[in-house]
Design a protein around this motif. Structure first.
Motif, PDB file in Angstrom:
ATOM      1  N   LEU A  38     -33.583 -13.781   4.038  1.00 45.50           N
ATOM      2  CA  LEU A  38     -32.190 -13.295   4.122  1.00 45.50           C
ATOM      3  C   LEU A  38     -31.338 -14.283   2.851  1.00 45.50           C
ATOM      4  CD1 LEU A  38     -31.777 -14.130   7.959  1.00 45.50           C
ATOM      5  CD2 LEU A  38     -31.389 -12.185   6.804  1.00 45.50           C
ATOM      6  N   MET A  39     -32.069 -15.263   2.357  1.00 42.97           N
ATOM      7  CA  MET A  39     -31.384 -15.788   1.212  1.00 42.97           C
ATOM      8  C   MET A  39     -31.871 -15.065   0.100  1.00 42.97           C
ATOM      9  SD  MET A  39     -32.073 -19.943   2.119  1.00 42.97           S
ATOM     10  CE  MET A  39     -31.726 -20.690   0.432  1.00 42.97           C
ATOM     11  N   LYS A  40     -33.066 -14.527  -0.229  1.00 43.52           N
ATOM     12  CA  LYS A  40     -33.410 -13.732  -1.191  1.00 43.52           C
ATOM     13  C   LYS A  40     -32.505 -12.378  -1.194  1.00 43.52           C
ATOM     14  CE  LYS A  40     -38.105 -14.972  -1.727  1.00 43.52           C
ATOM     15  NZ  LYS A  40     -39.627 -14.673  -1.671  1.00 43.52           N
ATOM     16  N   GLN A  41     -31.982 -11.929  -0.014  1.00 50.31           N
ATOM     17  CA  GLN A  41     -30.991 -10.884   0.155  1.00 50.31           C
ATOM     18  C   GLN A  41     -29.574 -11.156  -0.047  1.00 50.31           C
ATOM     19  OE1 GLN A  41     -32.275  -7.688   0.753  1.00 50.31           O
ATOM     20  NE2 GLN A  41     -33.993  -8.533   0.513  1.00 50.31           N
ATOM     21  N   GLY A  42     -29.245 -12.528  -0.439  1.00 49.89           N
ATOM     22  CA  GLY A  42     -28.123 -12.915  -0.970  1.00 49.89           C
ATOM     23  C   GLY A  42     -27.370 -13.684   0.085  1.00 49.89           C
ATOM     24  N   ALA A  43     -27.767 -13.934   1.146  1.00 51.34           N
ATOM     25  CA  ALA A  43     -26.847 -14.864   2.196  1.00 51.34           C
ATOM     26  C   ALA A  43     -27.360 -16.281   1.615  1.00 51.34           C
ATOM     27  CB  ALA A  43     -27.560 -14.750   3.421  1.00 51.34           C
ATOM     28  N   ASP A  44     -26.150 -17.256   1.971  1.00 50.68           N
ATOM     29  CA  ASP A  44     -26.303 -18.598   1.748  1.00 50.68           C
ATOM     30  C   ASP A  44     -27.069 -19.152   2.647  1.00 50.68           C
ATOM     31  OD1 ASP A  44     -24.591 -19.475   3.867  1.00 50.68           O
ATOM     32  OD2 ASP A  44     -22.645 -19.246   2.634  1.00 50.68           O
ATOM     33  N   ALA A  45     -27.524 -20.748   2.403  1.00 47.55           N
ATOM     34  CA  ALA A  45     -28.572 -20.918   3.536  1.00 47.55           C
ATOM     35  C   ALA A  45     -28.111 -21.272   4.905  1.00 47.55           C
ATOM     36  CB  ALA A  45     -28.812 -22.546   2.833  1.00 47.55           C
ATOM     37  N   ALA A  46     -26.624 -21.553   4.823  1.00 47.15           N
ATOM     38  CA  ALA A  46     -26.242 -21.843   6.208  1.00 47.15           C
ATOM     39  C   ALA A  46     -26.280 -20.627   7.021  1.00 47.15           C
ATOM     40  CB  ALA A  46     -24.710 -22.332   6.266  1.00 47.15           C
ATOM     41  N   ILE A  47     -25.766 -19.513   6.298  1.00 41.27           N
ATOM     42  CA  ILE A  47     -25.811 -18.240   6.932  1.00 41.27           C
ATOM     43  C   ILE A  47     -27.156 -17.618   7.359  1.00 41.27           C
ATOM     44  CG2 ILE A  47     -25.165 -15.599   6.710  1.00 41.27           C
ATOM     45  CD1 ILE A  47     -22.552 -16.541   5.437  1.00 41.27           C
ATOM     46  N   ALA A  48     -27.960 -17.763   6.204  1.00 41.69           N
ATOM     47  CA  ALA A  48     -29.323 -17.220   6.487  1.00 41.69           C
ATOM     48  C   ALA A  48     -30.024 -17.955   7.709  1.00 41.69           C
ATOM     49  CB  ALA A  48     -30.359 -17.572   5.479  1.00 41.69           C
ATOM     50  N   GLU A  49     -29.662 -19.448   7.823  1.00 42.47           N
ATOM     51  CA  GLU A  49     -30.362 -20.337   8.879  1.00 42.47           C
ATOM     52  C   GLU A  49     -29.911 -19.785  10.218  1.00 42.47           C
ATOM     53  OE1 GLU A  49     -32.134 -23.279  11.037  1.00 42.47           O
ATOM     54  OE2 GLU A  49     -32.165 -22.958   8.661  1.00 42.47           O
ATOM     55  N   GLU A  50     -28.421 -19.438  10.297  1.00 42.25           N
ATOM     56  CA  GLU A  50     -27.687 -18.724  11.384  1.00 42.25           C
ATOM     57  C   GLU A  50     -28.392 -17.697  12.092  1.00 42.25           C
ATOM     58  OE1 GLU A  50     -23.442 -17.376  12.719  1.00 42.25           O
ATOM     59  OE2 GLU A  50     -23.347 -19.116  11.469  1.00 42.25           O
ATOM     60  N   ILE A  51     -28.529 -16.480  11.014  1.00 41.61           N
ATOM     61  CA  ILE A  51     -29.071 -15.334  11.323  1.00 41.61           C
ATOM     62  C   ILE A  51     -30.487 -15.454  11.808  1.00 41.61           C
ATOM     63  CG2 ILE A  51     -29.946 -12.932  10.418  1.00 41.61           C
ATOM     64  CD1 ILE A  51     -27.274 -13.156   8.400  1.00 41.61           C
ATOM     65  N   ARG A  79     -36.874  -6.503  10.567  1.00 41.78           N
ATOM     66  CA  ARG A  79     -36.081  -5.485  10.551  1.00 41.78           C
ATOM     67  C   ARG A  79     -34.696  -5.790  11.589  1.00 41.78           C
ATOM     68  NH1 ARG A  79     -38.363  -1.564  13.657  1.00 41.78           N
ATOM     69  NH2 ARG A  79     -39.991  -1.134  12.056  1.00 41.78           N
ATOM     70  N   VAL A  80     -35.021  -6.613  12.450  1.00 44.36           N
ATOM     71  CA  VAL A  80     -33.977  -7.421  13.314  1.00 44.36           C
ATOM     72  C   VAL A  80     -32.967  -8.126  12.504  1.00 44.36           C
ATOM     73  CG1 VAL A  80     -33.228  -8.595  15.281  1.00 44.36           C
ATOM     74  CG2 VAL A  80     -34.950  -7.232  15.531  1.00 44.36           C
ATOM     75  N   ALA A  81     -33.596  -8.838  11.544  1.00 43.30           N
ATOM     76  CA  ALA A  81     -33.054  -9.901  10.738  1.00 43.30           C
ATOM     77  C   ALA A  81     -32.082  -9.193   9.551  1.00 43.30           C
ATOM     78  CB  ALA A  81     -33.704 -10.799  10.059  1.00 43.30           C
ATOM     79  N   ARG A  82     -32.828  -7.982   9.007  1.00 40.65           N
ATOM     80  CA  ARG A  82     -31.988  -7.073   8.111  1.00 40.65           C
ATOM     81  C   ARG A  82     -30.766  -6.601   8.884  1.00 40.65           C
ATOM     82  NH1 ARG A  82     -32.258  -2.025   8.367  1.00 40.65           N
ATOM     83  NH2 ARG A  82     -31.556  -0.871   6.854  1.00 40.65           N
ATOM     84  N   ASN A  83     -30.860  -6.085   9.936  1.00 39.38           N
ATOM     85  CA  ASN A  83     -29.774  -5.173  10.626  1.00 39.38           C
ATOM     86  C   ASN A  83     -28.696  -6.221  11.114  1.00 39.38           C
ATOM     87  OD1 ASN A  83     -31.089  -2.953  10.696  1.00 39.38           O
ATOM     88  ND2 ASN A  83     -32.041  -2.918  12.751  1.00 39.38           N
ATOM     89  N   ARG A  84     -29.102  -7.653  11.445  1.00 40.61           N
ATOM     90  CA  ARG A  84     -27.993  -8.780  11.723  1.00 40.61           C
ATOM     91  C   ARG A  84     -27.410  -8.852  10.543  1.00 40.61           C
ATOM     92  NH1 ARG A  84     -29.405 -10.720  17.092  1.00 40.61           N
ATOM     93  NH2 ARG A  84     -29.740  -8.509  17.858  1.00 40.61           N
ATOM     94  N   ARG A  85     -27.900  -9.106   9.230  1.00 38.44           N
ATOM     95  CA  ARG A  85     -27.192  -9.225   8.099  1.00 38.44           C
ATOM     96  C   ARG A  85     -26.407  -8.226   7.871  1.00 38.44           C
ATOM     97  NH1 ARG A  85     -27.661  -8.572   2.583  1.00 38.44           N
ATOM     98  NH2 ARG A  85     -26.735 -10.238   1.469  1.00 38.44           N
ATOM     99  N   ILE A  86     -26.671  -6.861   7.899  1.00 35.46           N
ATOM    100  CA  ILE A  86     -25.758  -5.653   7.718  1.00 35.46           C
ATOM    101  C   ILE A  86     -24.523  -5.825   8.626  1.00 35.46           C
ATOM    102  CG2 ILE A  86     -25.672  -3.435   7.842  1.00 35.46           C
ATOM    103  CD1 ILE A  86     -28.591  -3.338   6.840  1.00 35.46           C
ATOM    104  N   ASP A  87     -24.893  -6.238   9.904  1.00 38.05           N
ATOM    105  CA  ASP A  87     -23.730  -6.180  11.011  1.00 38.05           C
ATOM    106  C   ASP A  87     -22.939  -7.415  10.642  1.00 38.05           C
ATOM    107  OD1 ASP A  87     -24.775  -4.477  12.455  1.00 38.05           O
ATOM    108  OD2 ASP A  87     -25.837  -5.495  14.008  1.00 38.05           O
ATOM    109  N   ARG A  88     -23.330  -8.598  10.085  1.00 37.45           N
ATOM    110  CA  ARG A  88     -22.381  -9.706   9.657  1.00 37.45           C
ATOM    111  C   ARG A  88     -21.555  -9.266   8.412  1.00 37.45           C
ATOM    112  NH1 ARG A  88     -23.036 -15.025  11.102  1.00 37.45           N
ATOM    113  NH2 ARG A  88     -21.649 -16.418   9.487  1.00 37.45           N
TER     114      ARG A  88
END
Length: 188
Positions: A38-51, A79-88
């Motif tokens: 998730l961090m490689k996809q651009g999320a910061d550490a806190a958001i990546a941890e949360e997702i 895939r679930v992680a990717r979808n959650r990030r998109i939803d966020r």
């Protein structure tokens, strides 16, 4: 391949037996990898941890939806992680709307005086239309109230195209005279 099957078996244990040890093993293996992804996809550490944690909670609650014949454990979880990030991201875009954006503001209330002027103009036009000869009134009605082109009016009435255009031009000249005369009476 053996490891892939192993993780799939662990998810099945979580689904069937609610096996906490299997879940802990899955969590220990996948949570840091999901966070890194998730961090490689651009999320910061806190958001990546949360997702990532949200994905693992989803694993615990919905392990029964996992089908090892359709995908591997890692494919399913990523895939679930990717979808959650998109939803966020979608929710974030929606919540970032500027409340002062003109398009989001309610339409201003109509000015009463403008509304009265518009009604008066409309009334004058109706009266003036009523004073036109029937053949002129009919072509104006067809053109401006029914939206027909001059050619369509010509076809529907059987009148030559030049006659249709002349009647509309004469009607507008007459309407202008009648409305200006009516306005002049109001000013006096």
């Amino acid at each position: 391949m053996v490891q892939t099957q192993y993780f799939s078996d662990l998810i099945v244990k979580v689904a069937v037996d609610r096996d906490k040890a299997a879940f802990v093993e899955l969590f220990d293996h996948f949570a840091p990898r999901l966070k890194g992804y998730l961090m490689k996809q651009g999320a910061d550490a806190a958001i990546a941890e949360e997702i990532a944690q949200d994905v693992m909670v989803t694993l615990w609650r919905k392990a029964n939806l996992f089908d090892p014949r359709k995908s591997s454990a890692s494919t399913w979880l990523f895939r679930v992680a990717r979808n959650r990030r998109i939803d966020r991201l979608r929710r974030q875009k929606t919540s970032e709307l500027d409340p002062d954006e003109p398009l989001l503001q309610p339409a201003p209330l109509p000015d009463v005086s403008e509304e009265m002027d518009a009604r008066l103009r409309e009334e004058r036009v109706r009266e003036a239309l009523g004073k036109l000869p029937e053949e002129q009134r009919e072509v104006v009605r067809l053109a401006f109230f029914l939206g027909q082109s001059h050619s369509e009016i010509s076809e529907s009435t059987g009148l030559p195209l030049g006659t249709v255009k002349s009647r509309i031009r004469l009607a507008f000249g007459r309407l202008r005279q009648l409305i200006e005369a009516d306005e002049a009476v109001d000013v006096d």
